[in-house]
Design a protein around this motif. Structure first.
Motif, PDB file in Angstrom:
ATOM      1  N   LEU A   1     -69.290 -18.783  -0.271  1.00 31.48           N
ATOM      2  CA  LEU A   1     -70.060 -19.673  -1.027  1.00 31.48           C
ATOM      3  C   LEU A   1     -69.693 -19.870  -2.498  1.00 31.48           C
ATOM      4  O   LEU A   1     -69.722 -21.063  -2.941  1.00 31.48           O
TER       5      LEU A   1
ATOM      6  N   ILE B   1     -87.320 -21.639  19.393  1.00 29.02           N
ATOM      7  CA  ILE B   1     -86.168 -20.785  18.886  1.00 29.02           C
ATOM      8  C   ILE B   1     -86.161 -19.361  19.306  1.00 29.02           C
ATOM      9  O   ILE B   1     -85.193 -18.721  19.930  1.00 29.02           O
TER      10      ILE B   1
ATOM     11  N   THR C   1     -76.531 -35.553  13.300  1.00 24.90           N
ATOM     12  CA  THR C   1     -77.791 -35.326  13.813  1.00 24.90           C
ATOM     13  C   THR C   1     -78.614 -36.546  13.398  1.00 24.90           C
ATOM     14  O   THR C   1     -79.365 -37.054  14.127  1.00 24.90           O
ATOM     15  N   LEU C   2     -78.335 -37.041  12.261  1.00 25.80           N
ATOM     16  CA  LEU C   2     -79.104 -38.319  11.528  1.00 25.80           C
ATOM     17  C   LEU C   2     -78.676 -39.371  12.326  1.00 25.80           C
ATOM     18  O   LEU C   2     -79.541 -40.151  12.841  1.00 25.80           O
TER      19      LEU C   2
ATOM     20  N   VAL D   1     -86.137 -34.064   9.039  1.00 23.49           N
ATOM     21  CA  VAL D   1     -85.887 -33.050  10.279  1.00 23.49           C
ATOM     22  C   VAL D   1     -84.710 -33.243  10.745  1.00 23.49           C
ATOM     23  O   VAL D   1     -84.311 -32.749  11.993  1.00 23.49           O
ATOM     24  N   SER D   2     -83.884 -34.222  10.287  1.00 24.23           N
ATOM     25  CA  SER D   2     -82.459 -34.309  10.868  1.00 24.23           C
ATOM     26  C   SER D   2     -81.419 -33.102  10.162  1.00 24.23           C
ATOM     27  O   SER D   2     -80.183 -33.005  10.780  1.00 24.23           O
ATOM     28  N   LEU D   3     -82.080 -32.553   9.084  1.00 22.03           N
ATOM     29  CA  LEU D   3     -81.066 -31.724   8.363  1.00 22.03           C
ATOM     30  C   LEU D   3     -80.848 -30.351   9.031  1.00 22.03           C
ATOM     31  O   LEU D   3     -82.030 -29.859   9.344  1.00 22.03           O
ATOM     32  N   PRO D   4     -79.842 -29.743   9.289  1.00 25.56           N
ATOM     33  CA  PRO D   4     -79.726 -28.471   9.598  1.00 25.56           C
ATOM     34  C   PRO D   4     -80.280 -27.552   8.620  1.00 25.56           C
ATOM     35  O   PRO D   4     -79.518 -27.290   7.548  1.00 25.56           O
TER      36      PRO D   4
ATOM     37  N   PRO E   1     -92.588 -20.234  19.853  1.00 23.84           N
ATOM     38  CA  PRO E   1     -91.722 -21.186  19.231  1.00 23.84           C
ATOM     39  C   PRO E   1     -90.422 -21.196  19.926  1.00 23.84           C
ATOM     40  O   PRO E   1     -89.771 -20.333  20.270  1.00 23.84           O
TER      41      PRO E   1
ATOM     42  N   PHE F   1     -79.892 -24.342   8.259  1.00 18.14           N
ATOM     43  CA  PHE F   1     -79.065 -23.256   7.472  1.00 18.14           C
ATOM     44  C   PHE F   1     -78.172 -23.956   6.659  1.00 18.14           C
ATOM     45  O   PHE F   1     -77.844 -23.409   5.500  1.00 18.14           O
ATOM     46  N   ALA F   2     -77.714 -25.006   6.828  1.00 18.54           N
ATOM     47  CA  ALA F   2     -76.792 -25.911   5.951  1.00 18.54           C
ATOM     48  C   ALA F   2     -77.695 -26.312   4.426  1.00 18.54           C
ATOM     49  O   ALA F   2     -76.765 -26.181   3.380  1.00 18.54           O
TER      50      ALA F   2
ATOM     51  N   LEU G   1     -75.998 -18.151  13.796  1.00 17.13           N
ATOM     52  CA  LEU G   1     -76.564 -17.064  13.923  1.00 17.13           C
ATOM     53  C   LEU G   1     -75.398 -16.017  14.777  1.00 17.13           C
ATOM     54  O   LEU G   1     -75.648 -14.837  14.653  1.00 17.13           O
TER      55      LEU G   1
ATOM     56  N   ALA H   1     -90.456 -19.711  13.464  1.00 15.78           N
ATOM     57  CA  ALA H   1     -89.086 -19.824  13.923  1.00 15.78           C
ATOM     58  C   ALA H   1     -88.146 -20.148  12.655  1.00 15.78           C
ATOM     59  O   ALA H   1     -87.062 -19.677  12.912  1.00 15.78           O
TER      60      ALA H   1
ATOM     61  N   LEU I   1     -77.805 -23.095   2.564  1.00 20.43           N
ATOM     62  CA  LEU I   1     -76.458 -22.514   1.934  1.00 20.43           C
ATOM     63  C   LEU I   1     -75.898 -23.598   0.728  1.00 20.43           C
ATOM     64  O   LEU I   1     -75.590 -23.358  -0.332  1.00 20.43           O
ATOM     65  N   VAL I   2     -76.315 -24.886   0.885  1.00 20.41           N
ATOM     66  CA  VAL I   2     -75.931 -25.822  -0.043  1.00 20.41           C
ATOM     67  C   VAL I   2     -76.816 -25.732  -1.390  1.00 20.41           C
ATOM     68  O   VAL I   2     -76.419 -25.783  -2.447  1.00 20.41           O
TER      69      VAL I   2
ATOM     70  N   LEU J   1     -79.032 -29.654  16.693  1.00 18.16           N
ATOM     71  CA  LEU J   1     -79.605 -28.723  15.435  1.00 18.16           C
ATOM     72  C   LEU J   1     -79.868 -27.345  16.174  1.00 18.16           C
ATOM     73  O   LEU J   1     -79.349 -26.211  15.575  1.00 18.16           O
TER      74      LEU J   1
ATOM     75  N   VAL K   1     -69.877 -23.010   9.755  1.00 13.71           N
ATOM     76  CA  VAL K   1     -70.691 -22.969   8.524  1.00 13.71           C
ATOM     77  C   VAL K   1     -71.038 -21.462   8.071  1.00 13.71           C
ATOM     78  O   VAL K   1     -70.865 -21.138   7.017  1.00 13.71           O
TER      79      VAL K   1
ATOM     80  N   ALA L   1     -75.056 -32.565   9.701  1.00 12.32           N
ATOM     81  CA  ALA L   1     -76.052 -33.473   9.423  1.00 12.32           C
ATOM     82  C   ALA L   1     -75.950 -35.012   9.688  1.00 12.32           C
ATOM     83  O   ALA L   1     -76.854 -35.335  10.261  1.00 12.32           O
TER      84      ALA L   1
ATOM     85  N   VAL M   1     -83.592 -18.352  10.664  1.00 10.65           N
ATOM     86  CA  VAL M   1     -82.486 -18.871  10.170  1.00 10.65           C
ATOM     87  C   VAL M   1     -82.692 -18.616   8.517  1.00 10.65           C
ATOM     88  O   VAL M   1     -81.354 -18.049   8.021  1.00 10.65           O
TER      89      VAL M   1
ATOM     90  N   SER N   1     -87.785 -38.702   8.472  1.00  9.40           N
ATOM     91  CA  SER N   1     -87.010 -38.470   9.373  1.00  9.40           C
ATOM     92  C   SER N   1     -85.553 -37.994   9.002  1.00  9.40           C
ATOM     93  O   SER N   1     -84.862 -37.418   9.916  1.00  9.40           O
ATOM     94  N   VAL N   2     -85.223 -38.040   7.832  1.00  4.97           N
ATOM     95  CA  VAL N   2     -83.942 -37.510   7.404  1.00  4.97           C
ATOM     96  C   VAL N   2     -84.243 -36.078   7.332  1.00  4.97           C
ATOM     97  O   VAL N   2     -83.550 -35.275   7.745  1.00  4.97           O
TER      98      VAL N   2
ATOM     99  N   ASN O   1     -80.624 -39.041  15.859  1.00  2.00           N
ATOM    100  CA  ASN O   1     -82.010 -39.365  15.674  1.00  2.00           C
ATOM    101  C   ASN O   1     -82.114 -40.827  15.357  1.00  2.00           C
ATOM    102  O   ASN O   1     -83.168 -41.459  15.820  1.00  2.00           O
TER     103      ASN O   1
END
Lengths: 305, 329
Positions: A271, A156, A289-290, B145-148, A154, B150-151, A249, B249, B154-155, A241, A264, A286, B253, B142-143, A293
């Protein structure tokens, strides 16, 4: 899909010099085409938004001081944990640093690493794929088996192993993410090279005595470009990402350097009480990245349809 | 068939061996001097005496020539010995043996969620009469796969655990506490499954047997669920290795975000401490999972799809290669 990819490659590679002279007729046609493209482009609000987001963030990366005049590293004990407001758009952190400034100043690092990573993966992967496809035989077998191994782990974990070996830091993270993206580029390049090598113009060039390396560089490589660059566009979002995850990390830029992933992670301890600390940098990430993509998808779409 | 099985098994073994070799090259040869790195990472910065360094070097066999080191390590690994962790002194094999079950529970829950969410999204998007809903459902992946990740984690923690106090944040690793990490881990996988399944459903609905079923008077729901969906689900199986790899993987995270013990958190901690034997163990575990799942898929696939079983009996030369050879002579 396959048919239209072939269409792309068949177009005449170099227009003859006479054609390059821009007759008024041709110029008008080009302008009309551009206008039509712009109009169809404007009809997609998502795409327009994505381009705007990306342009903004690029501007942040190029001239952070212009958009956020406050020093991202300056602590201000009088204003710790201020919620987002007119004074500090994204609020302030546990040292009173302005989070908006940190996000803006972090754009450069957070974007540069993924771009370097994709560039590394693109160059190395294309080289491997080109060699494998062009040389064939045991070289092909050896290279592609190595690529298969890289695919079997994988991404990562590959990146983490590289980071362990090379040490922490943005450059090493970029190398690590780039190595993880190598297999994709190698595979697609090899497949395309095999396709192009069967084309008549390659045969013609070989028959007229052009040496093999020259054929590869001037005839094969340019015609392999399309799908490979499409993949690069798609990989960029993944790389953003991955770099942020490694930053989160704690293996990327070390504090107090602003970087989105590590920002973050810094907010994790607060939190429950101060939502903006993690949410706003995370949201920025986010959105970026959006956007990347979304643009990549439209580029790929244009190429394949 | 026996030949097919043997080839697949050999392939899996070679994959794991190659991953071991690659990780050996990366972790033990690339850094220059692994001992210095390990000493630098494990807390002590430069306070190790030359005698200590030499002791560590001979303990790990770094004073021997590289091929000998490699052979020794491979031989030990074949007996399940991947060395000992620098942080805890525990063996790497034991470290992962205790950690993997936790991750397995998390990954299993995430897989279940991802399957329901992903397949459901694709099915509803294909079945609905509303073009708007369909478009919305088809863009959602498609949204996703674009989101991190870890964030997102946390949210979710922030809203559901701290703000609304609906779910426990930490602790309770098997009950309600499993929900948030499983959702976080499932999202990207669900997106991938939805994308592939929607595409494969659309392809299946174009097939002649769907027309036949319609002509014979089967209703819309029956055609989609009974005829198209069953056939469209087959290509999902070949994603098995990828999905398993993604989940493993992702655990790096997700387990860090939710402070859960398991494969991912141990790996992340090992990288932070430059615990080279544990990092190598993690890479090998990743390759084993990928190879094992792919092997299982290869074995199950011909049972479900007779066309594949037929192809498995023959071993045809790849057509592109044959064609190229024909042209070059």
């Amino acid at each position: 899909m396959a048919e239209s990819t072939i269409d792309l490659s068949v177009r005449t590679p170099e227009p003859a010099p006479a054609e390059q002279e821009q007759s008024p007729d041709r110029a008008a046609r080009l302008r009309a085409g551009a206008r039509r493209r712009l109009r169809s482009w404007l009809r997609q609000p998502g795409l327009v938004l994505a381009v705007l987001v990306l342009l903004t963030v690029l501007a942040w990366a190029l001239a952070p001081g212009l958009f956020a005049p406050r020093d991202p590293l300056r602590a201000d004990p009088a204003h710790i944990f201020e919620p987002p407001g007119p004074g500090a758009w994204f609020g302030t952190d546990y040292l009173g640093r302005d989070l908006y400034s940190r996000v803006v100043h972090g754009a450069s690092l957070s974007l540069r690493a993924p771009v370097v990573a994709v560039a590394l993966g693109l160059v190395s992967g294309t080289t491997v794929g080109l060699l494998a496809g062009a040389l064939g035989g045991w070289v092909d077998a050896l290279l592609m088996r190595a690529v298969d191994v890289l695919l079997a782990i994988p991404g990562i974990l590959v990146s983490l192993a590289v980071v362990t070996a090379l040490g922490f830091g943005t450059v090493h993270v970029a190398v690590a993410v780039g190595l993880a993206s190598l297999p994709g580029f190698a595979r697609i390049t090899r497949a395309q090279v095999l396709r192009v090598l069967g084309e008549p113009y390659v045969e013609a060039a070989t028959a007229s005595g052009v040496r093999r390396p020259v054929v590869l560089l001037t005839h094969v490589l340019p015609n392999v470009r399309g799908p490979v660059l499409s993949l690069a566009a798609l990989e960029l979002g993944t790389a953003v990402l991955a770099v942020a995850a490694l930053g989160f990390l704690g293996f990327g830029a070390q504090p107090p350097t602003p970087e989105w992933g590590s920002m973050v992670s810094e907010g994790r301890d607060y939190l429950g009480d101060y939502w903006w600390f993690t949410t706003l940098p995370g949201l920025t990430l986010a959105l970026v990245t959006l956007s990347v993509n979304r643009i990549a998808r439209s580029v790929t779409h244009r190429r394949t349809h | 068939m026996a030949r097919y099985l043997a080839v697949r098994l050999l392939h899996a073994v070679v994959t794991v061996w190659a991953a071991f070799t690659l990780s050996f090259l990366m972790l033990y040869l690339l850094p220059g001097d692994p001992v210095t790195i390990m000493l630098g990472g494990a807390g002590g910065s430069g306070d190790a005496s030359p005698a200590q360094v030499a002791a560590l070097r001979s303990a790990y066999g770094f004073d021997k020539p590289v091929p000998t080191q490699y052979a020794d390590r491979l031989w030990a690994a074949l007996h399940g010995d991947f060395g000992t962790s620098l942080q805890t002194g525990d063996t790497v094999a034991h470290t992962f043996a205790t950690a993997v079950p936790q991750t397995l529970a998390l990954a299993g829950a995430a897989l279940l969620l991802a399957a329901v969410l992903g397949l459901g999204t694709a099915l509803v998007a294909t079945a609905t009469h509303s073009a708007r809903l369909s478009r919305l459902l088809l863009t959602a992946p498609s949204v996703g796969v674009s989101l991190p990740q870890f964030a997102v984690g946390l949210v979710l923690l922030q809203l559901l655990s701290f703000h609304w106090r609906l779910l426990p944040a930490f602790g309770d690793p098997t009950g309600l506490g499993l929900i948030l990490p499983a959702v976080t881990l499932a999202l990207p996988t669900a997106s991938v499954l939805a994308q592939v399944f929607a595409q494969s459903l659309a392809d299946a609905l174009d097939e002649p047997y769907v027309t036949t079923a319609r002509a014979k008077g089967a209703g819309r729901a029956r055609v989609q669920l009974r005829h198209a969906a069953c056939n469209a689900a087959l290509p999902l199986l070949s994603l098995g290795g990828l999905v398993a790899g993604n989940l493993l993987a992702g655990s790096v995270v997700v387990e860090t975000v939710f402070s859960r013990d398991g494969f991912g958190r141990i790996t992340a901690a090992a990288v932070a401490a430059k615990d080279i034997p544990v990092v190598q163990g993690a890479v090998v575990v990743g390759a084993v999972v990928f190879a094992a799942v792919n092997l299982a898929v290869d074995l199950v696939n011909p049972l479900l799809d007779p066309r594949l079983a037929q192809r498995a009996r023959r071993t045809p030369e790849r057509s592109s290669r044959r064609w190229l050879r024909a042209r070059s002579t």
